[in-house]
Enzyme design. Structure first.
Site, short mmCIF file in Angstrom:
data_model
loop_
_atom_site.label_atom_id
_atom_site.label_comp_id
_atom_site.label_asym_id
_atom_site.label_seq_id
_atom_site.Cartn_x
_atom_site.Cartn_y
_atom_site.Cartn_z
N ARG A 110 -6.34 0.61 7.87
CA ARG A 110 -4.94 0.21 8.03
C ARG A 110 -4.37 0.76 9.32
O ARG A 110 -4.74 1.85 9.75
CB ARG A 110 -4.12 0.72 6.84
CG ARG A 110 -4.55 0.07 5.54
CD ARG A 110 -3.78 0.61 4.34
NE ARG A 110 -4.35 0.06 3.10
CZ ARG A 110 -4.48 0.73 1.97
NH1 ARG A 110 -4.08 1.98 1.88
NH2 ARG A 110 -5.02 0.15 0.92
N ASP A 123 0.81 -1.22 0.00
CA ASP A 123 0.00 0.00 0.00
C ASP A 123 0.85 1.27 0.00
O ASP A 123 0.47 2.27 0.61
CB ASP A 123 -0.98 0.01 1.18
CG ASP A 123 -1.81 -1.26 1.20
OD1 ASP A 123 -2.33 -1.63 0.14
OD2 ASP A 123 -1.92 -1.89 2.27
N LYS A 149 2.53 10.07 -0.85
CA LYS A 149 1.63 10.58 0.19
C LYS A 149 2.26 11.62 1.11
O LYS A 149 1.93 11.69 2.30
CB LYS A 149 1.04 9.42 1.00
CG LYS A 149 0.16 8.51 0.14
CD LYS A 149 -0.77 7.65 0.94
CE LYS A 149 -1.90 8.42 1.56
NZ LYS A 149 -2.98 7.54 2.06
N GLN A 188 2.35 -6.13 -2.98
CA GLN A 188 2.64 -6.09 -1.54
C GLN A 188 3.92 -5.28 -1.27
O GLN A 188 4.18 -4.35 -2.01
CB GLN A 188 2.74 -7.50 -0.94
CG GLN A 188 1.41 -8.24 -0.87
CD GLN A 188 1.08 -9.00 -2.13
OE1 GLN A 188 1.92 -9.67 -2.70
NE2 GLN A 188 -0.16 -8.91 -2.56
N GLY A 207 -4.07 -5.01 -4.26
CA GLY A 207 -5.10 -4.08 -4.72
C GLY A 207 -4.40 -2.81 -5.13
O GLY A 207 -3.86 -2.10 -4.30
N HIS A 208 -4.35 -2.57 -6.42
CA HIS A 208 -3.71 -1.35 -6.90
C HIS A 208 -4.78 -0.38 -7.38
O HIS A 208 -5.59 -0.71 -8.22
CB HIS A 208 -2.76 -1.67 -8.06
CG HIS A 208 -1.52 -2.39 -7.61
ND1 HIS A 208 -0.54 -2.79 -8.47
CD2 HIS A 208 -1.12 -2.77 -6.39
CE1 HIS A 208 0.42 -3.38 -7.78
NE2 HIS A 208 0.08 -3.39 -6.52
N ASN A 249 -4.73 -10.88 -3.69
CA ASN A 249 -4.53 -10.20 -2.39
C ASN A 249 -4.10 -8.75 -2.63
O ASN A 249 -4.30 -7.89 -1.77
CB ASN A 249 -3.49 -10.94 -1.53
CG ASN A 249 -2.18 -11.25 -2.26
OD1 ASN A 249 -2.08 -11.10 -3.47
ND2 ASN A 249 -1.19 -11.69 -1.51
N ASP A 295 1.67 14.64 1.09
CA ASP A 295 0.62 15.61 1.44
C ASP A 295 0.02 15.33 2.82
O ASP A 295 -0.36 16.25 3.53
CB ASP A 295 -0.49 15.60 0.38
CG ASP A 295 -1.04 14.22 0.11
OD1 ASP A 295 -0.23 13.28 -0.05
OD2 ASP A 295 -2.28 14.04 0.07
N LYS A 323 1.71 1.96 -5.13
CA LYS A 323 2.35 1.40 -6.33
C LYS A 323 1.50 1.59 -7.57
O LYS A 323 2.03 1.87 -8.64
CB LYS A 323 2.64 -0.09 -6.12
CG LYS A 323 3.78 -0.35 -5.14
CD LYS A 323 4.11 -1.83 -5.02
CE LYS A 323 3.00 -2.60 -4.34
NZ LYS A 323 2.82 -2.30 -2.92
N GLY A 324 0.17 1.45 -7.41
CA GLY A 324 -0.72 1.57 -8.57
C GLY A 324 -0.47 2.86 -9.32
O GLY A 324 -0.34 2.87 -10.54
N THR A 357 -5.82 -11.83 3.50
CA THR A 357 -6.91 -11.25 2.71
C THR A 357 -7.97 -12.30 2.36
O THR A 357 -8.94 -11.99 1.68
CB THR A 357 -6.35 -10.65 1.40
OG1 THR A 357 -5.70 -11.71 0.68
CG2 THR A 357 -5.34 -9.55 1.68
N ARG A 396 -10.42 -3.04 5.13
CA ARG A 396 -10.04 -2.88 6.54
C ARG A 396 -9.29 -1.56 6.76
O ARG A 396 -8.46 -1.19 5.94
CB ARG A 396 -9.10 -4.03 6.96
CG ARG A 396 -9.76 -5.37 6.99
CD ARG A 396 -8.75 -6.45 7.37
NE ARG A 396 -7.85 -6.76 6.27
CZ ARG A 396 -6.89 -7.68 6.32
NH1 ARG A 396 -6.69 -8.37 7.44
NH2 ARG A 396 -6.12 -7.93 5.29
N THR A 441 3.15 -12.44 3.54
CA THR A 441 2.42 -13.16 2.52
C THR A 441 3.30 -14.34 2.08
O THR A 441 4.38 -14.54 2.63
CB THR A 441 2.01 -12.22 1.35
OG1 THR A 441 1.11 -12.94 0.50
CG2 THR A 441 3.21 -11.73 0.55
P1 IMP Z 1 -2.25 -12.98 2.25
O1 IMP Z 1 -1.32 -12.43 1.23
O2 IMP Z 1 -3.70 -12.80 1.88
O3 IMP Z 1 -1.91 -14.37 2.64
O4 IMP Z 1 -2.07 -12.11 3.58
C1 IMP Z 1 -0.89 -12.14 4.35
C2 IMP Z 1 -0.59 -10.76 4.92
O5 IMP Z 1 -0.22 -9.88 3.87
C3 IMP Z 1 -1.76 -10.08 5.63
O6 IMP Z 1 -1.25 -9.29 6.69
C4 IMP Z 1 -2.34 -9.17 4.56
O7 IMP Z 1 -3.02 -8.08 5.12
C5 IMP Z 1 -1.07 -8.73 3.87
N1 IMP Z 1 -1.28 -8.34 2.46
C6 IMP Z 1 -1.44 -9.15 1.40
N2 IMP Z 1 -1.58 -8.45 0.28
C7 IMP Z 1 -1.46 -7.15 0.62
C8 IMP Z 1 -1.46 -5.94 -0.14
O8 IMP Z 1 -1.56 -5.91 -1.37
N3 IMP Z 1 -1.30 -4.79 0.59
C9 IMP Z 1 -1.14 -4.80 1.92
N4 IMP Z 1 -1.11 -5.90 2.66
C10 IMP Z 1 -1.27 -7.08 2.01
MG MG Z 2 -2.68 -2.20 -2.25
#
Ligand code: IMP
Ligand code: MG
Length: 429
Positions: A308, A13, A334, A223, A40-41, A38, A336, A16-17, A129, A306, A238
């Site tokens: 952060r 987070d 970020k 990630q 999200g961009h 998992n 700003d 990157k997107g 996730t 969720r 992850t």
């Molecule tokens: P998983 O990748 O779903 O197995 O989650 C493992 C950990 O990585 C958890 O703490 C997730 O919240 C975190 N996580 C996985 N993908 C992202 C992402 O893209 N951004 C932020 N945290 C992530």
């Molecule tokens: Mg993200």
């Protein structure tokens, strides 16, 4: 060197997107290397907000070739849904989106197993996730996974799918989980796979041809470094290598073909899910850093929604990330958000059992007892003006970003001060 990589230097987070999208302007090919849905961009394009999970961010740019690399675990249901969500706004997706034949599939039972594992961990759960990422990678290293090339032949795929489903159901039953309904799973997965079949490709050959033709390739990490299965806050990570090493193993491009490594660092720190976070702050400051949730730039998960966890910038983390990834170009995002503070804290070292360290500890116990050693920098207390170059930033803001880049011994490439592409100040080079 026409191949560059982009990685997150914190817990994901980092924005990157947005930066991928800017860098994609000069790219012919954008490749996802690891992770899955998992990620999200968020990309803002022509005033539209797109949340991409599996499809590389380059898809919004006409003509850019997008590859889902072999290191990715790709859920056909999520991928088909995401394609639909693009809703014709990405031009000519067929012919420029490719799924690596060696990439693994995330199946409905992986998601069920993810939920079950988290429930069994109870209070010590990872906070995943729930996208089935861990269980899909477990099957990969267990040499029992389904790979996309197996979906080329529908009959063969159906056989493999049913065998894997039945085995997973035996295991689910052993763990006290609910079995996956065969018909329901087939009815959902088979049409998605049918739709995605034309995108399956030998992406190793494709990427190496692109290198030979001097095409500009951008490897898009998901990630962040601290979620890397080797170098992150294990086991609160992850299940893939989110660092630049993963860009090679996740694509088939050798490490010596990567020129620049773009490292993304948010001007403060966030993490979603459980696990160590030395510079985490209490509610009052966290709320200021997080935002209300009304804006797309606010700190709420793109995949899970969720809120952060938030904290000050941690240079122990950033240094660890700069080293492991070999960051050559630093992008601070970020900035700003820090405009609201009179003073800004930055963690320069940790004190562990009375001794100061600048190296990131491997042991959760050390992370548990460590105290951040903070320095304080003056804030600028004005909204950041529109500026195209770093030199135009208010002096305190410029000092803040220079201080960070100096500590990391990395060239500062850009500073973002808003979600839009135009809200970016670049270094002159
Ligand atoms: P998983 O990748 O779903 O197995 O989650 C493992 C950990 O990585 C958890 O703490 C997730 O919240 C975190 N996580 C996985 N993908 C992202 C992402 O893209 N951004 C932020 N945290 C992530
Ligand atoms: Mg993200």
């Amino acid at each position: 060197m026409p191949v560059s990589a982009l990685v997150g230097m914190q817990w994901g987070d980092e924005g990157k997107g947005k930066i991928v999208d800017i860098l994609a302007e000069n790219a012919d090919v954008v490749v996802r290397c690891q992770g899955g849905a998992n990620a999200g961009h968020t990309v803002v394009f022509n005033d539209n907000v797109f949340a991409l999970h599996l499809i590389p961010s380059g898809i919004l740019r006409d003509g850019v070739v997008c590859v889902i690399g072999n290191g990715v675990v790709a859920d056909p249901l999520r991928l088909a849904q995401e394609l639909k969500g693009l809703d014709g706004r990405a031009q000519g997706v067929k012919g420029r989106l490719f799924i690596a034949e060696r990439a693994h599939m995330v199946m409905p039972w992986h998601k069920a197993l993810d939920g079950l594992a988290e429930a069994q961990l109870g209070k010590s759960s990872i906070g995943t996730t729930l996208q089935g990422i861990g269980p899909a990678y477990i099957d990969k290293v267990k040499r029992a996974g389904l790979r996309w090339h197996q979906a080329r032949d529908p009959k063969r795929f159906a056989e493999r799918f049913l065998a894997a489903l039945r085995e997973a159901n035996t295991y689910l039953a052993l763990c006290g989980g609910r079995p996956i309904d065969e018909k329901e799973a087939r009815d959902a997965v088979f049409p998605a796979v049918d739709e995605l079949r034309p995108y399956i490709a030998d992406t190793v050959a494709l990427l190496h041809n692109c290198v030979r033709e001097d095409k500009r390739i951008l490897l898009e990490g998901a990630q962040g470094t601290m979620l890397d299965v080797d170098f992150g806050t294990y086991p609160f990570v992850t299940s893939s290598n989110t660092t630049s090493g993963g860009c090679a193993t996740g694509t088939g491009l050798p490490p010596n073909c990567v020129g620049e490594v773009h490292g993304l660092l948010k001007a403060f720190t966030t993490r979603v899910g459980a696990g160590p976070f030395p510079t985490e702050v209490g509610d009052a400051v966290a709320q200021l850093l997080r935002g209300t949730g009304k804006n797309q730039w606010d700190e709420y998960g793109t995949t899970t929604g969720r809120p952060r966890r938030c904290g000050w910038l941690d240079l122990v983390v950033a240094r660890h990330a700069a080293r492991i990834n070999g960051v050559t170009r630093l992008h601070i995002t970020k900035l700003d958000i820090l405009s609201q503070f009179d003073e800004i804290k930055v963690c320069a070292a940790y004190r562990v059992d009375g001794a100061e360290t600048r190296d990131f500890p491997a042991d959760l116990r050390d992370l548990d007892v460590c105290e951040p050693v903070y320095g304080t920098l003056p804030g600028w207390k004005v909204p950041l003006p529109v500026c195209k170059s770093l030199a135009e930033l208010p002096v305190e803001a410029k000092n803040y970003v220079d201080y960070v880049a100096d500590c990391l011994e990395v060239d500062l490439a850009s500073v973002s001060y808003g979600p839009a592409r135009t809200q970016t100040a670049f270094a002159s080079r």
